[in-house]
Design an enzyme around this catalytic site. Structure first.
Site, PDB file in Angstrom:
ATOM      1  N   ASP A 132       0.806  -1.217   0.000  1.00 51.62           N
ATOM      2  CA  ASP A 132       0.000   0.000   0.000  1.00 51.62           C
ATOM      3  C   ASP A 132       0.837   1.265   0.000  1.00 51.62           C
ATOM      4  O   ASP A 132       2.059   1.231   0.204  1.00 51.62           O
ATOM      5  CB  ASP A 132      -0.985  -0.016   1.187  1.00 51.62           C
ATOM      6  CG  ASP A 132      -0.378  -0.605   2.457  1.00 51.62           C
ATOM      7  OD1 ASP A 132       0.859  -0.595   2.575  1.00 51.62           O
ATOM      8  OD2 ASP A 132      -1.136  -1.073   3.313  1.00 51.62           O
ATOM      9  N   ASN A 179      -8.079  -3.310  13.857  1.00 48.40           N
ATOM     10  CA  ASN A 179      -9.448  -3.627  13.423  1.00 48.40           C
ATOM     11  C   ASN A 179      -9.472  -4.815  12.467  1.00 48.40           C
ATOM     12  O   ASN A 179     -10.486  -5.082  11.836  1.00 48.40           O
ATOM     13  CB  ASN A 179     -10.094  -2.396  12.763  1.00 48.40           C
ATOM     14  CG  ASN A 179      -9.312  -1.926  11.546  1.00 48.40           C
ATOM     15  OD1 ASN A 179      -8.313  -2.535  11.166  1.00 48.40           O
ATOM     16  ND2 ASN A 179      -9.770  -0.853  10.925  1.00 48.40           N
ATOM     17  N   HIS A 238      -7.573  -5.146   9.756  1.00 51.24           N
ATOM     18  CA  HIS A 238      -7.244  -4.874   8.354  1.00 51.24           C
ATOM     19  C   HIS A 238      -5.945  -5.555   7.943  1.00 51.24           C
ATOM     20  O   HIS A 238      -5.062  -5.789   8.767  1.00 51.24           O
ATOM     21  CB  HIS A 238      -7.244  -3.363   8.035  1.00 51.24           C
ATOM     22  CG  HIS A 238      -6.084  -2.581   8.555  1.00 51.24           C
ATOM     23  ND1 HIS A 238      -6.177  -1.254   8.907  1.00 51.24           N
ATOM     24  CD2 HIS A 238      -4.778  -2.915   8.764  1.00 51.24           C
ATOM     25  CE1 HIS A 238      -5.000  -0.816   9.290  1.00 51.24           C
ATOM     26  NE2 HIS A 238      -4.128  -1.805   9.225  1.00 51.24           N
ATOM     27  N   GLU A 259      -9.857  -2.262   4.838  1.00 47.76           N
ATOM     28  CA  GLU A 259     -10.533  -1.990   6.102  1.00 47.76           C
ATOM     29  C   GLU A 259     -11.804  -2.848   6.223  1.00 47.76           C
ATOM     30  O   GLU A 259     -12.312  -3.336   5.211  1.00 47.76           O
ATOM     31  CB  GLU A 259     -10.917  -0.508   6.161  1.00 47.76           C
ATOM     32  CG  GLU A 259      -9.737   0.458   6.050  1.00 47.76           C
ATOM     33  CD  GLU A 259      -8.908   0.551   7.325  1.00 47.76           C
ATOM     34  OE1 GLU A 259      -8.921  -0.394   8.152  1.00 47.76           O
ATOM     35  OE2 GLU A 259      -8.235   1.575   7.511  1.00 47.76           O
TER      36      GLU A 259
HETATM   37  C1  F6R Z   1       1.367  -1.702   6.179  1.00 48.42           C
HETATM   38  C2  F6R Z   1       0.016  -2.257   6.181  1.00 48.42           C
HETATM   39  C3  F6R Z   1      -0.798  -2.343   7.431  1.00 48.42           C
HETATM   40  C4  F6R Z   1       0.007  -2.736   8.665  1.00 48.42           C
HETATM   41  C5  F6R Z   1      -0.909  -2.813   9.895  1.00 48.42           C
HETATM   42  C6  F6R Z   1      -0.133  -3.091  11.148  1.00 48.42           C
HETATM   43  O1  F6R Z   1       1.921  -1.744   4.881  1.00 48.42           O
HETATM   44  O2  F6R Z   1      -0.466  -2.617   5.138  1.00 48.42           O
HETATM   45  O3  F6R Z   1      -1.842  -3.274   7.229  1.00 48.42           O
HETATM   46  O4  F6R Z   1       0.624  -3.979   8.459  1.00 48.42           O
HETATM   47  O5  F6R Z   1      -1.572  -1.580  10.037  1.00 48.42           O
HETATM   48  O6  F6R Z   1       0.690  -2.007  11.427  1.00 48.42           O
HETATM   49  P1  F6R Z   1       1.812  -2.065  12.555  1.00 48.42           P
HETATM   50  O7  F6R Z   1       2.818  -3.064  12.105  1.00 48.42           O
HETATM   51  O8  F6R Z   1       2.391  -0.662  12.562  1.00 48.42           O
HETATM   52  O9  F6R Z   1       1.124  -2.427  13.808  1.00 48.42           O
END
Ligand code: F6R
Length: 247
Positions: A70, A139, A141, A146
């Site tokens: 992303d 959540n 994702h 989402e």
């Molecule tokens: C990042 C991504 C997100 C993160 C998720 C967890 O490229 O796609 O889905 O993997 O938000 O984030 P952290 O590792 O910061 O807890």
């Protein structure tokens, strides 16, 4: 779930070490692998271990190709908060990867729909993803898919959930600076990866991790779709696994 292998680490560093060994093995077996990569806090330790392994001659990225999950909309590649910047800083500038073989959605694309099509084309043109690294949001994702009413198949532009904006504001000076939208690979693309490597650490992720693997499969918990994937490796620390029935 017999399609799930769990590598339990003592803590964040141990989880990172175990996940790094999976990626190193992947590159040893198939040096020209297409790696799907993630950003955020979870993979920082793992990228550091891979960079050190490269320095000591234990891993070679020269033939690897990468596609990131992303990118925030409207952040330039040289913006310190952009995911392209993150990847350059934590991994690409530290190993022998050819930067021309690294792909991150273009957050500045004037035509988002075209950018999504283009990103899908890149992934297809590379022949799909051999190993997709992902983290999980509070959540549920994965990527920036989402909670919603359906599992989106391919790359799309998404409005970030309030919970995600809250979680990510720690990386920005002010909460208002967190972009409200992002490009993300779709769930279908993630599910098409031959292997999914999910890394999770910390007790605050324990509940959502349990829900993802032991709750109903629903787009309200996007990660729950992984129950249907044929080859998932979960590298997690004891705190994240504390609510797992088997641990
Ligand atoms: C990042 C991504 C997100 C993160 C998720 C967890 O490229 O796609 O889905 O993997 O938000 O984030 P952290 O590792 O910061 O807890």
């Amino acid at each position: 779930m017999n399609n799930l292998r769990i590598y339990k680490g003592a803590d964040y560093n141990d989880m990172s070490r175990k996940a790094a060994s999976v990626i190193q093995s992947q590159l040893t077996v198939k040096p020209e692998s297409v790696l799907g990569l993630a950003t955020g806090s979870s993979p920082v330790g793992l990228y550091d271990i891979l960079a050190k392994a490269y320095e000591s001659g234990d891993v070679d990225f020269s033939r690897a190709k990468t596609v990131n999950l992303d990118e925030y909309q409207w952040l330039a590649p040289d913006d310190e908060q952009s995911y392209r910047y993150f990847m350059q800083k934590h991994l690409f500038s530290r190993v022998n990867i050819n930067v021309d073989n690294t792909y991150v959605p273009n957050g500045l694309a004037a035509d988002p729909e075209e950018e999504c099509k283009h990103y899908n084309y890149i992934i297809e043109h590379l022949g799909g993803i051999d190993l997709q690294l992902i983290g999980i949001g509070h959540n549920g994702h994965i990527g920036f898919n989402e909670p919603s009413d359906e599992f989106p198949a391919k790359t799309h532009l998404v409005n970030l959930a309030q919970k995600t904006i809250e979680a990510n504001k720690r990386f920005f000076k002010r909460a208002e600076d967190v972009p409200r939208a992002a490009f993300t690979m779709g769930i279908g693309t993630i599910m098409n990866a031959a292997v999914v490597l999910l890394i999770v650490s910390g007790g605050e992720k324990a509940e959502i991790l349990k829900e993802a693997f032991f709750g109903p499969i629903t787009p309200r918990v996007p990660a729950s779709v992984l129950q249907l994937h044929r080859n998932v490796i979960l590298a997690a620390d004891g705190a994240a696994l504390s609510l797992f029935p088997a641990s």
